[in-house]
Design a protein around this motif. Structure first.
Motif, mmCIF file in Angstrom:
data_model
loop_
_atom_site.group_PDB
_atom_site.id
_atom_site.type_symbol
_atom_site.label_atom_id
_atom_site.label_comp_id
_atom_site.label_asym_id
_atom_site.label_seq_id
_atom_site.Cartn_x
_atom_site.Cartn_y
_atom_site.Cartn_z
ATOM 1 N N UNK A 222 0.841 -1.198 0.000
ATOM 2 C CA UNK A 222 0.000 0.000 0.000
ATOM 3 C C UNK A 222 0.882 1.256 0.000
ATOM 4 N N UNK A 223 0.230 2.373 -0.248
ATOM 5 C CA UNK A 223 0.967 3.635 -0.407
ATOM 6 C C UNK A 223 0.633 4.605 0.731
ATOM 7 N N UNK A 224 1.654 5.352 1.139
ATOM 8 C CA UNK A 224 1.443 6.416 2.124
ATOM 9 C C UNK A 224 0.835 7.634 1.450
ATOM 10 N N UNK A 225 1.216 7.853 0.198
ATOM 11 C CA UNK A 225 0.794 9.061 -0.526
ATOM 12 C C UNK A 225 0.554 8.693 -1.992
ATOM 13 N N UNK A 226 -0.577 9.144 -2.531
ATOM 14 C CA UNK A 226 -0.818 8.994 -3.967
ATOM 15 C C UNK A 226 -1.101 10.375 -4.553
ATOM 16 N N UNK A 255 -3.327 7.390 4.991
ATOM 17 C CA UNK A 255 -2.597 7.807 3.787
ATOM 18 C C UNK A 255 -3.308 8.948 3.062
ATOM 19 N N UNK A 256 -2.566 9.599 2.171
ATOM 20 C CA UNK A 256 -3.027 10.852 1.548
ATOM 21 C C UNK A 256 -3.217 10.701 0.043
ATOM 22 N N UNK A 257 -4.295 11.305 -0.469
ATOM 23 C CA UNK A 257 -4.545 11.331 -1.918
ATOM 24 C C UNK A 257 -4.649 12.785 -2.362
ATOM 25 N N UNK A 258 -3.862 13.135 -3.376
ATOM 26 C CA UNK A 258 -3.902 14.485 -3.956
ATOM 27 C C UNK A 258 -4.429 14.358 -5.381
ATOM 28 N N UNK A 259 -5.476 15.135 -5.711
ATOM 29 C CA UNK A 259 -6.023 15.119 -7.074
ATOM 30 C C UNK A 259 -5.891 16.518 -7.683
ATOM 31 N N UNK A 264 -12.480 15.993 -8.181
ATOM 32 C CA UNK A 264 -13.068 15.795 -6.857
ATOM 33 C C UNK A 264 -13.223 14.311 -6.611
ATOM 34 N N UNK A 265 -13.197 13.933 -5.339
ATOM 35 C CA UNK A 265 -13.553 12.553 -4.997
ATOM 36 C C UNK A 265 -15.056 12.504 -4.790
ATOM 37 N N UNK A 266 -15.719 11.612 -5.504
ATOM 38 C CA UNK A 266 -17.152 11.390 -5.295
ATOM 39 C C UNK A 266 -17.391 9.883 -5.270
ATOM 40 N N UNK A 267 -18.598 9.490 -4.826
ATOM 41 C CA UNK A 267 -18.987 8.084 -4.877
ATOM 42 C C UNK A 267 -18.515 7.303 -3.662
ATOM 43 N N UNK A 280 -7.352 17.641 -1.533
ATOM 44 C CA UNK A 280 -6.490 16.749 -0.747
ATOM 45 C C UNK A 280 -7.407 15.885 0.129
ATOM 46 N N UNK A 281 -7.152 14.589 0.140
ATOM 47 C CA UNK A 281 -7.996 13.655 0.892
ATOM 48 C C UNK A 281 -7.110 12.759 1.749
ATOM 49 N N UNK A 282 -7.710 12.284 2.872
ATOM 50 C CA UNK A 282 -6.935 11.408 3.755
ATOM 51 C C UNK A 282 -7.767 10.189 4.101
ATOM 52 N N UNK A 283 -7.144 9.038 4.037
ATOM 53 C CA UNK A 283 -7.893 7.835 4.414
ATOM 54 C C UNK A 283 -8.275 7.955 5.882
ATOM 55 N N UNK A 284 -9.567 7.843 6.152
ATOM 56 C CA UNK A 284 -10.086 8.319 7.429
ATOM 57 C C UNK A 284 -9.887 7.338 8.576
ATOM 58 N N UNK A 285 -9.439 6.102 8.306
ATOM 59 C CA UNK A 285 -9.201 5.174 9.409
ATOM 60 C C UNK A 285 -7.769 5.334 9.947
ATOM 61 N N UNK A 286 -7.345 6.612 10.122
ATOM 62 C CA UNK A 286 -5.970 6.887 10.572
ATOM 63 C C UNK A 286 -5.770 6.380 11.999
#
Ligand SMILES: C[S@@+](CC[C@H](N)C(=O)[O-])C[C@H]1O[C@@H](n2cnc3c(N)ncnc32)[C@H](O)[C@@H]1O
Length: 286
Positions: A222-226, A255-259, A264-267, A280-286
């Motif tokens: 898995x990735x820390x940052x995408x 982990x972090x997602x940059x788009x 936008x992240x949807x769905x 900028x989004x972060x996987x919420x189960x930190x």
């Protein structure tokens, strides 16, 4: 009886028609998730005409028959249809956010011997990859070289092999890298005539892989940052939603997602990703 294919303005009758454009659009969508809107008929013509010529086909129609059968030629056509525009430090606020909110934790993990994994998905010719790695190594050469010796890797992937070759060559015009704030370019690049070459310590962390985001992903960990920026703008909504859900799964908890700025992240991914800043989004189960 079928209506005669509509010929596009300025193109000799029989060479390239609106039907050919529709056929290419359907192939690009099925293969790579890329949507070619109606106004792109002439762009498709100019991008594919050299390939049609080189293949010895007299018309787009016969070239389309060829790419339906021949996976390698189909791949060449898809690559030619991609838009690879990019530049160093594009959307500076992402790198600033990464430097202040994400980098300290990653540097700490690397210093303790832990694994750090980043992914530049749709990296094109490498400007995003190198901007991110220079930011990770930071403004202190000795400290940066220690990070680079750790278990720190960045995967740079793109569907377009020609763009990845430029990324891996890691050479750019000297003025291009100036968009990255000093002292990073001074420390992490080496002059090479009119050009600069990305420094060996930075390059040692990058791995390059031709990868269609629309297909299977062979990566295990898995990735820390995408970073996946200005790639999804070419996709339709269902494709985008499937993709961001896969990104969410591919991130470590926290982990972090940059788009890109217009993405936008949807769905379903929103069940796993919380907004952490603009695009900028972060996987919420930190
Ligand atoms: C406009 S560039 C963006 C480069 C960089 N991320 C940036 O923001 O500057 C978009 C890249 O996405 C790649 N791309 C498009 N569809 C893709 C797909 N299905 N799989 C992987 N890469 C794709 C293109 O080849 C292109 O290099």
């Amino acid at each position: 009886m079928l209506a005669a294919p509509e010929t596009l303005p300025g193109i000799s009758p029989g060479v390239y028609s609106a039907e050919d454009f529709a056929a290419v659009s359907a192939i690009a969508h099925a293969e790579a998730g890329i949507v070619l809107a109606e106004g792109k008929a002439m762009l498709v013509y100019s991008r594919l005409a050299p390939l049609v010529r080189d293949s010895g086909c007299a018309t787009f129609g016969s070239y389309i028959l060829r790419i339906r059968e021949d996976a390698a030629e189909r791949n060449r056509a898809i690559m030619a249809l991609t838009t690879n525009h990019t530049f160093f430090y594009r959307e500076a606020h992402h790198f600033e956010h990464f430097a202040s909110h994400v980098r300290p934790g990653l540097v700490d993990t690397a210093a303790r011997g832990g694994k750090v994994r980043l992914w530049s998905a749709g990296s094109s010719s490498g400007e995003e990859t190198w901007s991110l790695l220079m930011t990770l190594l930071g403004p202190d050469r000795a400290a940066g070289e220690r990070i680079a010796r750790g278990d720190v890797r960045l995967l740079a992937s793109d569907i377009a092999a020609h763009a990845l070759r430029k990324a891996e060559a890691a050479r750019y015009r000297a003025d291009e890298i100036k968009a990255v704030p000093e002292p990073l370019p001074r420390i992490w690049s080496v002059p090479a005539g009119d050009e600069v070459e990305i420094a060996p310590a930075v390059r040692s962390m990058a791995r390059f892989r031709t990868l269609n985001l629309h297909g299977p992903w062979p990566m295990q960990g898995k990735f820390d940052v995408i970073f996946c920026r200005n790639v999804m703008i070419y996709f339709d909504n269902p494709t985008k939603e499937r993709l961001v859900a896969r990104f969410a799964e591919a991130l470590v908890p926290g982990g972090w997602l940059y788009v890109g700025h217009s993405e936008r992240v949807t769905g379903p991914a929103l069940q796993m990703l919380a907004t952490a800043g603009p695009t900028i989004y972060r996987r919420s189960d930190a």
